[in-house]
Design a protein around this motif. Structure first.
Motif, mmCIF file in Angstrom:
data_model
loop_
_atom_site.group_PDB
_atom_site.id
_atom_site.type_symbol
_atom_site.label_atom_id
_atom_site.label_comp_id
_atom_site.label_asym_id
_atom_site.label_seq_id
_atom_site.Cartn_x
_atom_site.Cartn_y
_atom_site.Cartn_z
ATOM 1 N N SER A 247 5.535 47.974 -23.009
ATOM 2 C CA SER A 247 4.482 48.316 -23.970
ATOM 3 C C SER A 247 3.630 47.096 -24.287
ATOM 4 O O SER A 247 2.404 47.207 -24.451
ATOM 5 C CB SER A 247 5.094 48.891 -25.254
ATOM 6 O OG SER A 247 5.730 47.884 -26.032
ATOM 7 N N ARG A 248 4.247 45.934 -24.365
ATOM 8 C CA ARG A 248 3.497 44.705 -24.622
ATOM 9 C C ARG A 248 2.642 44.336 -23.406
ATOM 10 O O ARG A 248 1.508 43.875 -23.544
ATOM 11 C CB ARG A 248 4.454 43.577 -24.990
ATOM 12 C CG ARG A 248 5.220 43.803 -26.275
ATOM 13 C CD ARG A 248 4.274 43.863 -27.464
ATOM 14 N NE ARG A 248 4.976 44.078 -28.718
ATOM 15 C CZ ARG A 248 4.964 45.217 -29.393
ATOM 16 N NH1 ARG A 248 4.291 46.255 -28.923
ATOM 17 N NH2 ARG A 248 5.609 45.337 -30.531
ATOM 18 N N ALA A 251 -0.538 46.381 -23.353
ATOM 19 C CA ALA A 251 -1.563 45.880 -24.274
ATOM 20 C C ALA A 251 -2.312 44.703 -23.660
ATOM 21 O O ALA A 251 -3.547 44.610 -23.774
ATOM 22 C CB ALA A 251 -0.919 45.477 -25.598
ATOM 23 N N ARG A 252 -1.593 43.821 -22.983
ATOM 24 C CA ARG A 252 -2.256 42.686 -22.333
ATOM 25 C C ARG A 252 -3.148 43.164 -21.192
ATOM 26 O O ARG A 252 -4.295 42.697 -21.030
ATOM 27 C CB ARG A 252 -1.208 41.705 -21.809
ATOM 28 C CG ARG A 252 -0.370 41.039 -22.909
ATOM 29 C CD ARG A 252 0.444 39.878 -22.347
ATOM 30 N NE ARG A 252 1.415 40.319 -21.340
ATOM 31 C CZ ARG A 252 2.662 40.678 -21.617
ATOM 32 N NH1 ARG A 252 3.087 40.684 -22.885
ATOM 33 N NH2 ARG A 252 3.501 41.036 -20.646
ATOM 34 N N ALA A 260 -8.916 48.539 -26.180
ATOM 35 C CA ALA A 260 -7.789 48.347 -27.087
ATOM 36 C C ALA A 260 -7.281 49.699 -27.569
ATOM 37 O O ALA A 260 -7.888 50.746 -27.328
ATOM 38 C CB ALA A 260 -8.215 47.480 -28.278
ATOM 39 N N ALA A 261 -6.172 49.671 -28.257
ATOM 40 C CA ALA A 261 -5.545 50.897 -28.748
ATOM 41 C C ALA A 261 -6.374 51.535 -29.855
ATOM 42 O O ALA A 261 -6.951 50.841 -30.699
ATOM 43 C CB ALA A 261 -4.145 50.587 -29.269
ATOM 44 N N ARG A 326 -7.205 55.008 -24.682
ATOM 45 C CA ARG A 326 -6.993 54.256 -25.919
ATOM 46 C C ARG A 326 -5.909 54.916 -26.773
ATOM 47 O O ARG A 326 -5.094 54.227 -27.398
ATOM 48 C CB ARG A 326 -8.309 54.148 -26.694
ATOM 49 C CG ARG A 326 -9.345 53.261 -26.012
ATOM 50 C CD ARG A 326 -10.518 52.959 -26.928
ATOM 51 N NE ARG A 326 -11.345 54.139 -27.171
ATOM 52 C CZ ARG A 326 -12.353 54.500 -26.397
ATOM 53 N NH1 ARG A 326 -12.670 53.787 -25.310
ATOM 54 N NH2 ARG A 326 -13.075 55.570 -26.680
ATOM 55 N N LEU A 329 -2.525 54.226 -25.185
ATOM 56 C CA LEU A 329 -2.131 52.843 -25.450
ATOM 57 C C LEU A 329 -1.620 52.692 -26.874
ATOM 58 O O LEU A 329 -0.626 51.997 -27.119
ATOM 59 C CB LEU A 329 -3.318 51.909 -25.212
ATOM 60 C CG LEU A 329 -3.057 50.417 -25.478
ATOM 61 C CD1 LEU A 329 -1.969 49.890 -24.558
ATOM 62 C CD2 LEU A 329 -4.354 49.619 -25.307
ATOM 63 N N GLU A 333 2.027 51.378 -27.883
ATOM 64 C CA GLU A 333 2.225 50.239 -28.780
ATOM 65 C C GLU A 333 3.086 50.630 -29.978
ATOM 66 O O GLU A 333 3.913 49.837 -30.447
ATOM 67 C CB GLU A 333 0.885 49.687 -29.239
ATOM 68 C CG GLU A 333 0.103 48.975 -28.141
ATOM 69 C CD GLU A 333 -1.115 48.252 -28.676
ATOM 70 O OE1 GLU A 333 -1.316 48.215 -29.913
ATOM 71 O OE2 GLU A 333 -1.889 47.719 -27.862
#
Length: 354
Positions: A247-248, A251-252, A260-261, A326, A329, A333
């Protein structure tokens, strides 16, 4: 709103009625809510008015009327109906999955922790003393139990009947308090007595060692072999930490792609929303039953739901990032956030890279 959050909302209603002089009672430490019984309606019901009627010197129905006025104005509550001698039947506003994800991301790893009102009421009960024998599993279970209790607003200390071996505290990260005198505390001492672990758990190191001791229920004998160190799907700890790390990484990767989320509707979420919504209840139950294994098993369930979903998050081929990406994501997250917070409460690292 989860049952735990609703229980706290009812407690706040009682406290407001007391502060307004409408009820002259001691605010109880907790209030039970459950699905309505025969003759009830709504999502949940509580008999707190019947519980408070005698100390308040009023009929239960009158107490329920007082509480209804405060409950009906609370956020998340759509309607409150009185039935029988004074049952409060509560209907909730339907929280969209996107709102749940936004709440998880807003609270971060403290999602599911008790709020300030609960902390104040629980702290008034004094410091809880947990005591265990100088045994690795007892020390780890007591330590994790204390961490979870603190997340629910309980002041707690951990004592050991005799000083533990230094290698246990160093490797497993347990540091019991020196004070084990029950007379110094306002609440009785509680003994933590899980079934001892066979073999040498120290060879597993801190993270795998703690997981091996915490994942089984206290009455089950844990396994302390090398299966907790293998980096594959057969190892529940690996699945939990891998799901968090993925999950990290997503995000990257999304940042590299320029998006982005943003919480929104998600198709085929593999039941992740329900598991996230259940997280506060799991923490409260793990605290109430002194059972960190409940949290460990919940983290495995979250990871197992998230892992098949994570490959769908990023755009594929020539796709452009869209609102759907989005939203996916954001859900990924949120799942990673719950996994990180849960691992931290168990005293286990949640690395961003595996």
């Amino acid at each position: 709103m989860t049952p735990v959050e609703l229980s706290r909302t009812v407690l706040r209603a009682v406290r407001r009625a007391v502060d307004a002089g409408e009820l002259d009672v001691d605010v109880p430490a907790r209030v039970g809510v459950a699905p309505p019984g025969p003759g009830g309606c709504g999502d949940y019901a509580t008999g707190v008015a019947l519980q408070l009627a005698r100390p308040a010197g009023q009929p239960p129905y009158r107490v329920a009327q007082v509480l209804r006025a405060h409950l009906a104005a609370a956020d998340g509550i759509a309607d409150v109906v009185l039935t029988g001698p004074g049952f409060l039947n509560i209907s909730l506003h339907r929280t969209a999955p996107a709102d749940l994800v936004a709440e998880v991301l807003r609270r971060g790893t403290r999602y599911g922790f008790a709020d300030a009102d609960a902390n104040a009421s629980t702290a008034a009960g004094g410091t809880l003393q947990l005591r265990c024998a100088p045994d690795p599993r007892a020390l780890v279970v007591a330590d994790a139990t204390a961490r979870i209790l603190r997340s629910q607003g309980v002041a707690v200390r951990v004592g050991c009947t005799s000083p533990p071996r230094s290698e246990w505290t160093t490797v497993l990260g347990v540091h019991p308090d020196a004070d084990t005198d029950a007379g110094a505390h306002s609440r009785p001492v509680e003994e933590i007595r899980p079934v001892p672990a066979p073999g040498d758990v120290l060879a597993l190191g801190r993270d795998a060692g703690r997981w091996a001791l915490l994942h089984p229920a206290a009455h089950d004998r844990p396994r302390t072999g090398g299966e907790h160190l293998v980096q594959r799907e057969s190892n529940p700890l690996f699945r939990v930490r891998y799901a968090h790390a993925r999950s990290r990484a997503l995000a990257r990767n999304a940042a590299d792609l320029g998006f982005a989320a943003e919480p929104g509707p998600v198709d085929h979420a593999h039941g992740i929303h329900a598991l996230l919504a259940d997280h506060p209840r799991i923490l409260a139950a793990a605290a109430a039953h002194r059972a960190p294994d409940r949290l460990a098993r919940h983290l495995v369930a979250v990871a197992d739901a998230a892992l098949p979903f994570l490959p769908t998050v990023l755009p594929r081929g020539g796709e452009k990032p869209s609102a759907a990406h989005r939203a996916r994501l954001a859900l990924a997250e949120a799942a990673g956030t719950v996994l990180a917070g849960g691992l931290t409460l168990l005293g286990i690292d949640a690395p961003d890279h595996l």
